[in-house]
Design a protein around this motif. Structure first.
Motif, short mmCIF file in Angstrom:
data_model
loop_
_atom_site.label_atom_id
_atom_site.label_comp_id
_atom_site.label_asym_id
_atom_site.label_seq_id
_atom_site.Cartn_x
_atom_site.Cartn_y
_atom_site.Cartn_z
N SER A 173 -44.89 15.23 -36.39
CA SER A 173 -44.15 13.87 -36.18
C SER A 173 -42.58 14.13 -36.03
O SER A 173 -42.21 13.36 -35.55
CB SER A 173 -44.30 13.56 -37.61
N ALA A 174 -42.23 15.33 -36.12
CA ALA A 174 -40.86 15.54 -35.90
C ALA A 174 -40.49 15.47 -34.02
O ALA A 174 -39.39 14.71 -33.93
CB ALA A 174 -40.14 16.65 -36.67
N VAL A 175 -41.80 15.95 -33.41
CA VAL A 175 -41.29 15.21 -32.18
C VAL A 175 -41.79 14.18 -30.88
O VAL A 175 -40.62 13.43 -30.85
CB VAL A 175 -42.87 16.35 -31.35
N SER A 176 -42.75 12.76 -32.13
CA SER A 176 -42.52 11.67 -31.83
C SER A 176 -41.44 11.21 -31.95
O SER A 176 -40.46 10.02 -31.76
CB SER A 176 -43.67 11.32 -31.93
N TYR A 177 -40.83 12.01 -33.64
CA TYR A 177 -39.68 11.52 -34.20
C TYR A 177 -38.27 11.43 -33.12
O TYR A 177 -37.31 10.41 -32.59
CB TYR A 177 -39.16 11.81 -35.27
#
Ligand SMILES: [Zn+2]
Length: 330
Positions: A173-177
């Motif tokens: 989720s952090a990568v896609s954020y």
């Protein structure tokens, strides 16, 4: 993009230096050609004189700019021809006698009207990264170095899932954020005990977002509050210390809950959290406090904004040495 004053000053100083260096290089290059071919220097001097005369005439309004150009060409025809001939026979590129600005887009000023030119923006990006490196110490946080294997694989009966599987979701989720980050992205709340990688993951996001050209400010909650306090104490609420916290594209507040909580810190936190939500600027807050304590410590208004308007990232694991392990393997 609102870069901190310090970042902008350093970037502008570097652009000034590049401009100065470019001037010196041009001087040196052109002088070397004139040394070799003094006649060329004479011709150029003569041409400059006539062009000044013709432009002055145009300026007085006795000629239109088009007429002025025409006159200039006529007046200098023989000089121009001689110049072309010298350049050709000496095999000199006419551009070698031109003064090219350090950036063709903005002429080297760093600005195109009110918009920042790409040349200055690139320098800001580089200076921003240096500031973040200082904030994170050794500065090795990157998504590639985030290690999922240090989180337990065993299913946690309370969660019904293993910490590793849960952290994989947090990581992805952090990568896609970061990939989709823009002004107006969501704000994030990192919750979980100390040593589970909240600061590390904040660092990964900070660097990657800064790489995309956004301004990023990383600050511990303690430093944030002491800056607000200093500003108030000095009776100079001019925003010199805290303005960046409101203006930066992405603000990361680390370790909320480790500071001494007072009425003052509560009001400063409200100002930051609410102010940035209202202006649509994303913030990442990390805390080791559970949600029940957020309300007890910082008021219901703040808790409801953090828990209601922020996206929650729950960090888990049982081993408080996880982060150390991760660092020792970098
Ligand atoms: Zn430029």
């Amino acid at each position: 993009m609102a870069y901190a004053k310090e970042v902008l000053h350093r970037a502008e100083a570097r652009l000034d230096e590049a401009r100065r260096q470019n001037e010196l290089d041009c001087d040196r290059r052109i002088s070397a050609i004139y040394e070799k071919l003094p006649r060329l220097r004479e011709i150029d001097r003569e041409l400059r004189k006539t062009s000044a005369k013709v432009y002055a005439a145009a300026f007085r309004g006795s000629e239109s700019p088009e007429q002025a150009m025409q006159t200039l060409r006529q007046e200098n025809l023989s000089l121009q021809r001689e110049r072309d001939w010298i350049l050709e026979s000496e095999n000199i590129d006419p551009e070698d006698l031109e003064r090219e600005p350090v950036c063709k887009l903005c002429g080297g000023s760093g600005w195109r009207g009110a918009a920042m030119c790409e040349c200055l923006r690139e320098l800001c990006r580089q200076e921003q990264k240096k500031v973040l490196m200082q904030a994170f110490g050794a500065g090795k946080e990157s998504f590639e170095k985030f290690r999922l294997d240090v989180y337990p694989e065993r299913i946690d009966p309370k969660l019904g899932i293993s910490p590793r599987a849960l952290m994989k979701r947090v990581y992805e989720s952090a990568v896609s954020y970061t990939k989709t980050f823009s002004e107006g992205s969501d704000s994030l709340l990192f919750m979980g005990a100390t040593g589970l990688g909240k600061t590390f993951l904040s660092g990964c996001i900070a660097r990657a977002v800064a790489d995309k050209g956004y301004s990023v400010c990383y600050v511990s909650a303690g430093k944030l509050f002491s800056d607000f306090e200093t500003e108030k104490f000095r009776l100079k609420e001019d925003g010199a210390l805290t303005g960046e916290y409101m203006e930066t594209d992405l603000l990361i507040v680390d370790d909320l809950g480790t500071e001494m909580t007072t009425q003052f810190t509560v009001s400063a936190l409200y100002q930051v959290v609410n102010g940035r939500l209202l202006s649509g600027r994303p913030t990442i807050v990390s805390t080791n406090l559970p949600d029940s304590e957020l309300e007890a410590r910082y008021s219901a208004q703040i808790a409801s904004r953090l828990l209601g308007a922020y996206m929650l990232y729950q960090f888990c694991g049982t081993d408080v040495r996880l982060l150390k392990k991760m660092e020792s393997r970098m």
